[in-house]
Design an enzyme around this catalytic site. Structure first.
Site, mmCIF file in Angstrom:
data_model
loop_
_atom_site.group_PDB
_atom_site.id
_atom_site.type_symbol
_atom_site.label_atom_id
_atom_site.label_comp_id
_atom_site.label_asym_id
_atom_site.label_seq_id
_atom_site.Cartn_x
_atom_site.Cartn_y
_atom_site.Cartn_z
ATOM 1 C CE1 TYR A 12 -56.297 -4.705 30.740
ATOM 2 C CE2 TYR A 12 -54.811 -5.604 29.085
ATOM 3 C CZ TYR A 12 -55.024 -4.848 30.218
ATOM 4 O OH TYR A 12 -53.966 -4.225 30.840
ATOM 5 C CB THR B 224 -49.881 -5.781 40.074
ATOM 6 O OG1 THR B 224 -50.561 -5.937 38.815
ATOM 7 C CG2 THR B 224 -48.829 -4.692 39.962
ATOM 8 C CE LYS C 294 -55.658 -1.098 30.542
ATOM 9 N NZ LYS C 294 -55.478 -0.089 31.604
#
Length: 238
Positions: free
Chosen positions: A113, A150, A117
């Site tokens: 991840y 979220t 990014k």
């Protein structure tokens, strides 16, 4: 508002989306690259890419490149078209493994991840360099939305989920608050003509030192072109 379907984890879907969009002969003034997954178990996209790198980064890389001509045609000297790419503070601890971008040697959801990014920041800086070199009326900036409440956190450990549930109201941004910096980058007059900026809380700030490595930016761009099957037009730009 009109919806057009696009699966960022599928190179075929991206190309089909671009064809449908171009057929409408619409201008394109703002492109926000916002899709993403986080900490998913090891798996591949339909094209065989590691999920984080394939969806978070390569999907946006291909989409942006296929839409560049339309963006260039839409921008003007006084009103540049704008590309906003959403990264994360996680990029500060990311490491780009050019010899193993697919994390095949040793898979870590956190490492994969963070790498995706970081790749988005490197991509944005290289893209702005190319746009400037070509005299295009298009700017490219990267945004850190902060920690937003979220469903992106659904793959974290259950202990983290409990902590999130208990503290989200205090420490996490709402989706509306998380979107504010992307909106600022997209419409603020203060960002007119400004490119290669890393934005957090609607302020320009410094990204990771490695993100400014121009040689690394070039190498990632070239390798990305090979992976998604497009020509590397940047080879003629120093």
């Amino acid at each position: 508002v009109e919806f057009l379907y696009c699966d960022l984890a599928s190179m075929k879907s991206i190309r089909q989306f671009v064809q449908r969009f171009r057929a409408k002969n619409c201008p394109l003034h703002v492109l926000v690259n916002n899709a993403g997954v986080m900490l998913v178990p090891e798996r591949k996209t339909e094209d065989g890419f590691e999920a984080h790198f394939g969806l978070n980064y390569l999907g946006h890389f291909l989409l942006t490149n296929l839409l560049l001509d339309t963006l260039k045609q839409s921008g003007t000297h006084s009103h540049n078209a704008r590309i906003i790419t959403v990264s994360s503070a996680t990029h500060y601890v990311g490491k780009l493994h050019l010899n193993d971008l697919q994390s095949r040697c040793s898979y870590s959801p956190y490492g994969a991840y963070a790498q995706s990014k970081l790749a988005l920041v490197l991509f944005t800086y290289r893209l702005q360099h190319l746009l400037t070199a070509n005299g295009s009326h298009v700017t490219a900036n990267v945004v850190d939305p902060g920690v937003v409440n979220t469903e992106l956190y659904k793959h974290v450990f259950w202990v983290v989920k409990v902590a999130k549930w208990m503290t989200a109201w205090l420490f996490f941004k709402t989706p509306e608050e998380g979107a504010s910096t992307s909106i600022y980058a997209a419409v603020s007059p203060k960002m007119e003509g400004a490119g290669a900026c890393y934005l957090y809380n609607e302020e320009r700030t410094k990204s990771a030192d490695v993100a400014y490595d121009e040689e690394l930016q070039r190498r990632l761009w070239t390798e990305s072109c090979k992976m998604v099957g497009i020509s590397d037009e940047s080879s003629r730009v120093p």
